[in-house]
Design a protein around this motif. Structure first.
Motif, PDB file in Angstrom:
ATOM      1  N   GLY A 121      -7.848  69.167  31.660  1.00  0.00           N
ATOM      2  CA  GLY A 121      -7.826  69.728  30.318  1.00  0.00           C
ATOM      3  C   GLY A 121      -7.151  68.749  29.382  1.00  0.00           C
ATOM      4  N   ILE A 122      -7.845  68.368  28.301  1.00  0.00           N
ATOM      5  CA  ILE A 122      -7.241  67.484  27.311  1.00  0.00           C
ATOM      6  C   ILE A 122      -6.750  68.347  26.148  1.00  0.00           C
ATOM      7  CG2 ILE A 122      -8.528  65.443  28.025  1.00  0.00           C
ATOM      8  CD1 ILE A 122     -10.357  65.895  25.562  1.00  0.00           C
ATOM      9  N   ILE A 123      -5.648  67.923  25.539  1.00  0.00           N
ATOM     10  CA  ILE A 123      -4.948  68.730  24.545  1.00  0.00           C
ATOM     11  C   ILE A 123      -5.150  68.117  23.159  1.00  0.00           C
ATOM     12  CG2 ILE A 123      -2.692  69.641  23.866  1.00  0.00           C
ATOM     13  CD1 ILE A 123      -1.890  68.908  26.920  1.00  0.00           C
ATOM     14  N   GLN A 124      -5.657  68.920  22.242  1.00  0.00           N
ATOM     15  CA  GLN A 124      -5.851  68.424  20.882  1.00  0.00           C
ATOM     16  C   GLN A 124      -4.503  68.277  20.183  1.00  0.00           C
ATOM     17  OE1 GLN A 124      -7.948  70.997  18.111  1.00  0.00           O
ATOM     18  NE2 GLN A 124      -8.948  69.206  17.231  1.00  0.00           N
ATOM     19  N   GLU A 125      -4.315  67.120  19.535  1.00  0.00           N
ATOM     20  CA  GLU A 125      -3.103  66.894  18.742  1.00  0.00           C
ATOM     21  C   GLU A 125      -3.467  66.054  17.524  1.00  0.00           C
ATOM     22  OE1 GLU A 125       0.911  64.516  19.445  1.00  0.00           O
ATOM     23  OE2 GLU A 125       0.852  66.426  20.527  1.00  0.00           O
ATOM     24  N   LYS A 126      -3.340  66.673  16.361  1.00  0.00           N
ATOM     25  CA  LYS A 126      -3.658  66.028  15.085  1.00  0.00           C
ATOM     26  C   LYS A 126      -5.063  65.430  15.142  1.00  0.00           C
ATOM     27  CE  LYS A 126       1.179  65.350  14.137  1.00  0.00           C
ATOM     28  NZ  LYS A 126       2.282  64.462  14.175  1.00  0.00           N
ATOM     29  N   ASP A 127      -5.175  64.117  14.987  1.00  0.00           N
ATOM     30  CA  ASP A 127      -6.486  63.470  14.964  1.00  0.00           C
ATOM     31  C   ASP A 127      -6.831  62.792  16.295  1.00  0.00           C
ATOM     32  OD1 ASP A 127      -4.536  61.524  14.746  1.00  0.00           O
ATOM     33  OD2 ASP A 127      -5.668  60.292  13.337  1.00  0.00           O
ATOM     34  N   GLY A 128      -6.268  63.295  17.380  1.00  0.00           N
ATOM     35  CA  GLY A 128      -6.537  62.698  18.683  1.00  0.00           C
ATOM     36  C   GLY A 128      -6.400  63.704  19.804  1.00  0.00           C
ATOM     37  N   TRP A 129      -6.305  63.185  21.005  1.00  0.00           N
ATOM     38  CA  TRP A 129      -6.229  64.012  22.216  1.00  0.00           C
ATOM     39  C   TRP A 129      -5.109  63.507  23.108  1.00  0.00           C
ATOM     40  CZ3 TRP A 129      -8.995  68.331  22.433  1.00  0.00           C
ATOM     41  CH2 TRP A 129     -10.103  68.437  21.586  1.00  0.00           C
TER      42      TRP A 129
END
Length: 191
Positions: A24-32
């Motif tokens: 599972g990748i986690i969304q953070e601002k304008d990236g992952w």
């Protein structure tokens, strides 16, 4: 709570060996954020190369297979990226590590998307595929959960399998169920 996408990550070692793993990748601002546990092949590969390919797929067998020792899935090379993508990917993103937050257990790699591709149409939701995905996550956490919780979750997920699964979802769920039964037998044997 963070937004998490369940994906299949392909990474490559410095020696050119490809590794396929659900994560599972986690969304953070304008990236992952990619946050693999220590020790893991995914972590070693990202440390070595600073790159990963995120494969967005709806093929339940790949998620189940990776957690049950079946990691030999067809790959396709990408232009301008040494790491290949899954042939079964609906789409993919190539991620480049921008920064790292160290941690003894689970370091966090903040990544930016540097390339993307679309490969085939998404044809909609299916409860059985979702059940396999949830069962795969459950199997990845067997050692952290009490037996009663595992049994309850599997019984609930089996309802969706019984009602909506095709042959691939049935096979995937069976692979995961084998792991659950094996784990519960070990736990019972120790008590």
């Amino acid at each position: 709570m963070p937004y998490i996408r369940e994906t299949i990550l392909t990474t490559m070692s410095e020696a050119g060996e490809v590794h396929i793993a659900p994560l599972g990748i986690i969304q953070e601002k304008d990236g992952w954020i990619i946050a693999p546990f220590r020790p893991s092949t995914t972590l070693a590969n990202i440390e070595a190369t600073g790159r990963a390919v995120v494969n967005y797929t709806d093929e339940a067998k790949i998620f189940a297979g990776c957690l049950t020792g079946r990691r030999d899935w067809p790959l396709t090379p990408l232009e301008n990226c040494p790491v290949p993508r899954l042939k079964a990917a609906l789409s993919h993103d190539v991620l480049q590590v921008e920064s790292v937050s160290g941690d003894e257990t689970r370091p966090r790699y903040f990544c930016k998307v540097i390339a993307s591709g679309q490969h085939r149409a998404y044809t909609g939701m299916n409860r059985a595929k979702a059940a396999v995905l949830e069962a795969a996550i459950l199997v990845s956490r067997l050692k952290m959960l009490p037996a009663e919780k595992i049994e309850t979750e599997i019984a609930y997920l089996k309802i969706a399998i019984d009602k909506t699964a095709g042959p691939d979802e049935e096979q995937a769920f069976y692979w995961l169920l084998e792991k659950v039964i094996e784990h519960l037998a070990e736990v019972e044997g120790k008590s």
